[in-house]
Write a protein that holds these residues in place. Structure first.
Motif, PDB file in Angstrom:
ATOM      1  N   ILE A 155     -56.453 -10.005  59.822  1.00 33.34           N
ATOM      2  CA  ILE A 155     -57.104 -10.065  58.963  1.00 33.34           C
ATOM      3  C   ILE A 155     -55.878  -9.932  57.816  1.00 33.34           C
ATOM      4  N   PRO A 156     -55.429 -11.301  56.837  1.00 38.27           N
ATOM      5  CA  PRO A 156     -54.776 -10.823  55.970  1.00 38.27           C
ATOM      6  C   PRO A 156     -55.063 -10.432  55.067  1.00 38.27           C
ATOM      7  N   ALA A 157     -54.447  -8.884  54.502  1.00 35.36           N
ATOM      8  CA  ALA A 157     -53.910  -8.055  53.747  1.00 35.36           C
ATOM      9  C   ALA A 157     -53.986  -8.917  52.042  1.00 35.36           C
ATOM     10  N   GLY A 158     -54.322  -8.681  51.809  1.00 39.75           N
ATOM     11  CA  GLY A 158     -54.884  -8.832  50.248  1.00 39.75           C
ATOM     12  C   GLY A 158     -55.808 -10.722  49.971  1.00 39.75           C
ATOM     13  N   THR A 159     -56.658 -10.644  50.737  1.00 38.35           N
ATOM     14  CA  THR A 159     -57.177 -12.375  50.273  1.00 38.35           C
ATOM     15  C   THR A 159     -58.734 -11.182  50.479  1.00 38.35           C
ATOM     16  N   THR A 160     -59.707 -12.654  50.319  1.00 39.30           N
ATOM     17  CA  THR A 160     -61.100 -12.188  50.393  1.00 39.30           C
ATOM     18  C   THR A 160     -60.985 -12.653  51.969  1.00 39.30           C
ATOM     19  N   ILE A 161     -60.422 -13.131  52.259  1.00 38.27           N
ATOM     20  CA  ILE A 161     -61.030 -12.711  53.768  1.00 38.27           C
ATOM     21  C   ILE A 161     -61.831 -11.402  54.303  1.00 38.27           C
ATOM     22  N   GLU A 182     -49.668  -8.445  56.093  1.00 39.12           N
ATOM     23  CA  GLU A 182     -49.533  -8.681  54.093  1.00 39.12           C
ATOM     24  C   GLU A 182     -48.797 -10.724  55.067  1.00 39.12           C
ATOM     25  N   LYS A 183     -47.767 -10.420  55.709  1.00 36.03           N
ATOM     26  CA  LYS A 183     -46.618 -11.466  55.964  1.00 36.03           C
ATOM     27  C   LYS A 183     -47.783 -12.204  56.675  1.00 36.03           C
ATOM     28  N   THR A 184     -47.846 -13.574  57.200  1.00 40.81           N
ATOM     29  CA  THR A 184     -48.548 -14.678  57.620  1.00 40.81           C
ATOM     30  C   THR A 184     -48.072 -14.780  58.849  1.00 40.81           C
ATOM     31  N   GLU A 185     -46.493 -14.513  59.128  1.00 41.37           N
ATOM     32  CA  GLU A 185     -46.000 -14.487  60.372  1.00 41.37           C
ATOM     33  C   GLU A 185     -46.366 -13.216  61.578  1.00 41.37           C
ATOM     34  N   GLU A 186     -45.892 -12.441  60.347  1.00 45.09           N
ATOM     35  CA  GLU A 186     -46.439 -11.010  61.389  1.00 45.09           C
ATOM     36  C   GLU A 186     -47.902 -10.707  61.801  1.00 45.09           C
ATOM     37  N   LEU A 187     -48.619 -11.325  61.277  1.00 45.40           N
ATOM     38  CA  LEU A 187     -50.202 -11.776  61.257  1.00 45.40           C
ATOM     39  C   LEU A 187     -50.743 -11.995  62.546  1.00 45.40           C
ATOM     40  N   GLU A 188     -49.572 -13.252  62.663  1.00 51.43           N
ATOM     41  CA  GLU A 188     -49.911 -14.386  63.279  1.00 51.43           C
ATOM     42  C   GLU A 188     -49.334 -14.088  64.945  1.00 51.43           C
ATOM     43  N   GLN A 189     -48.016 -13.260  64.800  1.00 50.27           N
ATOM     44  CA  GLN A 189     -47.227 -12.379  65.534  1.00 50.27           C
ATOM     45  C   GLN A 189     -48.262 -11.316  66.690  1.00 50.27           C
ATOM     46  N   SER A 193     -49.322 -12.377  70.570  1.00 49.23           N
ATOM     47  CA  SER A 193     -48.589 -10.830  71.518  1.00 49.23           C
ATOM     48  C   SER A 193     -49.872 -10.020  71.646  1.00 49.23           C
ATOM     49  N   GLY A 194     -50.928 -10.486  71.149  1.00 51.14           N
ATOM     50  CA  GLY A 194     -52.463  -9.714  71.947  1.00 51.14           C
ATOM     51  C   GLY A 194     -52.963  -8.047  71.529  1.00 51.14           C
ATOM     52  N   ARG A 195     -52.029  -8.310  70.193  1.00 51.14           N
ATOM     53  CA  ARG A 195     -51.825  -6.790  69.348  1.00 51.14           C
ATOM     54  C   ARG A 195     -53.650  -6.758  68.569  1.00 51.14           C
ATOM     55  N   CYS A 196     -54.159  -7.879  69.154  1.00 54.81           N
ATOM     56  CA  CYS A 196     -55.381  -7.511  67.938  1.00 54.81           C
ATOM     57  C   CYS A 196     -56.890  -9.319  68.934  1.00 54.81           C
ATOM     58  N   ASP A 197     -57.732  -8.649  69.342  1.00 57.98           N
ATOM     59  CA  ASP A 197     -58.382  -9.560  69.849  1.00 57.98           C
ATOM     60  C   ASP A 197     -58.564 -10.608  69.261  1.00 57.98           C
ATOM     61  N   LEU A 198     -58.769 -10.619  68.263  1.00 56.85           N
ATOM     62  CA  LEU A 198     -59.554 -11.857  67.322  1.00 56.85           C
ATOM     63  C   LEU A 198     -57.962 -12.188  65.800  1.00 56.85           C
ATOM     64  N   TYR A 199     -58.809 -12.988  65.838  1.00 52.03           N
ATOM     65  CA  TYR A 199     -57.737 -13.798  64.404  1.00 52.03           C
ATOM     66  C   TYR A 199     -58.822 -14.391  63.165  1.00 52.03           C
ATOM     67  N   ALA A 200     -59.036 -13.738  62.562  1.00 50.39           N
ATOM     68  CA  ALA A 200     -59.317 -14.319  60.973  1.00 50.39           C
ATOM     69  C   ALA A 200     -59.006 -14.656  59.914  1.00 50.39           C
ATOM     70  N   GLN A 201     -59.250 -16.123  59.668  1.00 45.31           N
ATOM     71  CA  GLN A 201     -58.069 -17.004  58.369  1.00 45.31           C
ATOM     72  C   GLN A 201     -58.836 -17.643  57.849  1.00 45.31           C
TER      73      GLN A 201
END
Length: 345
Positions: A155-161, A182-189, A193-201
Motif C-alpha cells: 500500500i502506498p504510504a501517506g495516501t487515503t488508500i 512511500e516511493k512508488t518504485e520501491e512499492l512496485e518492486q 518481486s513477490g514480497r507482497c501477495d497483493l498491491y492496492a493502488q
C-alpha cells in the motif's frame, strides 16, 4: 419628511446598484504572488508516477498531472514553460502547499472531508474519477479479495488508500498484512518481486504498472472496487480567485473538447467562431478574463499550447501513450462519462 423619504429611496437605489454591479477581480493573493514571481510552482513526484508525473530519458517531466500544471501556467502567463515542477512525496503535499513552496497540488489527490475541514485546503472540480483496486499474482488463483485472507498487501504510504483498504477488509471480514511503502518504485518492486501477495493502488496506476513491467498475463486486477475517489486540484483555503483560476482552466480543457476545438484547429475557429460563447472563450470577443484577473485570450493560449482534455489524456494515458488506457468514466458527459465544463455565457 418628504426629504427623508427621498433620502431613504436614494440610499436603497444606491445599495441595489452596488449589489448588482459586476465583480471586477484584479486577481487574488496567490495569483498576484505567482505573477510577481514569474513562474508557477506546481507538484511533481519523488520518482515516477507513470502516466501522471514521470521524467523521460532527457530529464523532461511529462504526464497528465504535469500537463494540468502546464495548463494553469499557460492560463496565467500564456506560456507553459513558465512552470517549475517541484518533486515531492505524498506526505509532503500538504506542508509544501501550506508553506507556499508550491502554489497548487496536482498530484492524483482526492477531495476528502478531513483535507477540507482539518487541513484547510480547497478543491477544484474533479479532473479524474479514480477507483481504488487491488492487483494479485495470477498464480494465487484469487477470484476476489475475499479469497486473500491472511495475505500481504503493498500500500502506498501517506495516501487515503491505507484507510480504504482497512475499511474494505473489515467490511468483507478478512485480515490482511499491510506493507506500507512511500516511493512508488520501491512499492512496485516489493509487489513484483513477490514480497507482497497483493498491491492496492489507484486503478489506472495498477493498469499502467502491469503494462510497464511487461507482465500483463502474470497479474490479475481483482473485481473488487475498494473505493471511488474524485481526483482534484488542491489549493489553500482563503483565496477563492485562485480556486476560480484552477476551475476555469480545467473547464476550458473540457469546453474545448465538447466544442471540437483542438490545438490544431483553434486558430481557424477563433477567426470564425461557431457561437457567441466560443467567440468569448477564445478571446475573439471580450469578457473571458477580466473577472479572473487574466487576459481575455488565456483559454485560447491554453488550448493552442497545451491542447484540450482529450489531447492531454490521449498523449499521457490513452491511445497515443504506451499505456493505451480507456477513458471509462473519465470521459465527457456526451460520451457516457462524468466530466463536464462550466457554462461560458
Amino acid at each position: 419628511m418628504q426629504f427623508l423619504k427621498w433620502g431613504a429611496a436614494a440610499a436603497l437605489a444606491l445599495s441595489l446598484v452596488q449589489i448588482s454591479a459586476p465583480a471586477q477581480a484584479a486577481g487574488g493573493k496567490t495569483l498576484e504572488t505567482v505573477k510577481a514571481r514569474g513562474v508557477l510552482n506546481c507538484t511533481g513526484h519523488d520518482g515516477s508516477y507513470l502516466g501522471f508525473a514521470e521524467v523521460d530519458d532527457k530529464g523532461n517531466w511529462k504526464g497528465m498531472d504535469v500537463d494540468l500544471c502546464r495548463a494553469v501556467a499557460t492560463a496565467v502567463f500564456g506560456d507553459p514553460a513558465k512552470l517549475k515542477i517541484v518533486p515531492i512525496s505524498w506526505a509532503q503535499r500538504w506542508p509544501s502547499l501550506q508553506s507556499g513552496d508550491v502554489d497548487i497540488v496536482i498530484k492524483a489527490s482526492g477531495g476528502t472531508l478531513s483535507r477540507d475541514t482539518e487541513l484547510g485546503l480547497q478543491f477544484s472540480m474533479s479532473y479524474y474519477l479514480g477507483t481504488t483496486k487491488v492487483m494479485a499474482h495470477k498464480e494465487l488463483n484469487l477470484k476476489s479479495l475475499k479469497d486473500a485472507e491472511g495475505g500481504t498487501i503493498c500500500i502506498p504510504a501517506g495516501t487515503t488508500i491505507e484507510q480504504q483498504v482497512a475499511a474494505y477488509s473489515q467490511k468483507i471480514g478478512i485480515k490482511l498484512e499491510p506493507v506500507v511503502i512511500e516511493k512508488t518504485e520501491e512499492l512496485e518492486q516489493a509487489y513484483f518481486s513477490g514480497r507482497c501477495d497483493l498491491y492496492a493502488q489507484w486503478g489506472p496506476v495498477l493498469a499502467i504498472a502491469r503494462v510497464a513491467k511487461g507482465k500483463v498475463e502474470d497479474h490479475v486486477i481483482l473485481p473488487d472496487v475498494i473505493a471511488v475517489e474524485p481526483e482534484v486540484m488542491i489549493l489553500r483555503q482563503g483565496d477563492d480567485n485562485w480556486v476560480d483560476v484552477a476551475n476555469w482552466t480545467l473547464s476550458a480543457l473540457l469546453f474545448a473538447e465538447q466544442e471540437g476545438i483542438t490545438s490544431k484547429n483553434v486558430d481557424e475557429i477563433k477567426a470564425k467562431p461557431t457561437s457567441p460563447a466560443v467567440a468569448k472563450f477564445l478571446g475573439a470577443a471580450p469578457g473571458m478574463g477580466k473577472g479572473l484577473g487574466l487576459p481575455d485570450d488565456w483559454a485560447y493560449n491554453v488550448i493552442k499550447k497545451v491542447g484540450n482534455y482529450a489531447e492531454i489524456f490521449d498523449r499521457d494515458l490513452g491511445k497515443d501513450s504506451p499505456y493505451k488506457m480507456d477513458r471509462d468514466l473519465t470521459n465527457l458527459w456526451t460520451n457516457g462519462g462524468v466530466l463536464f465544463p462550466l457554462v461560458v455565457d
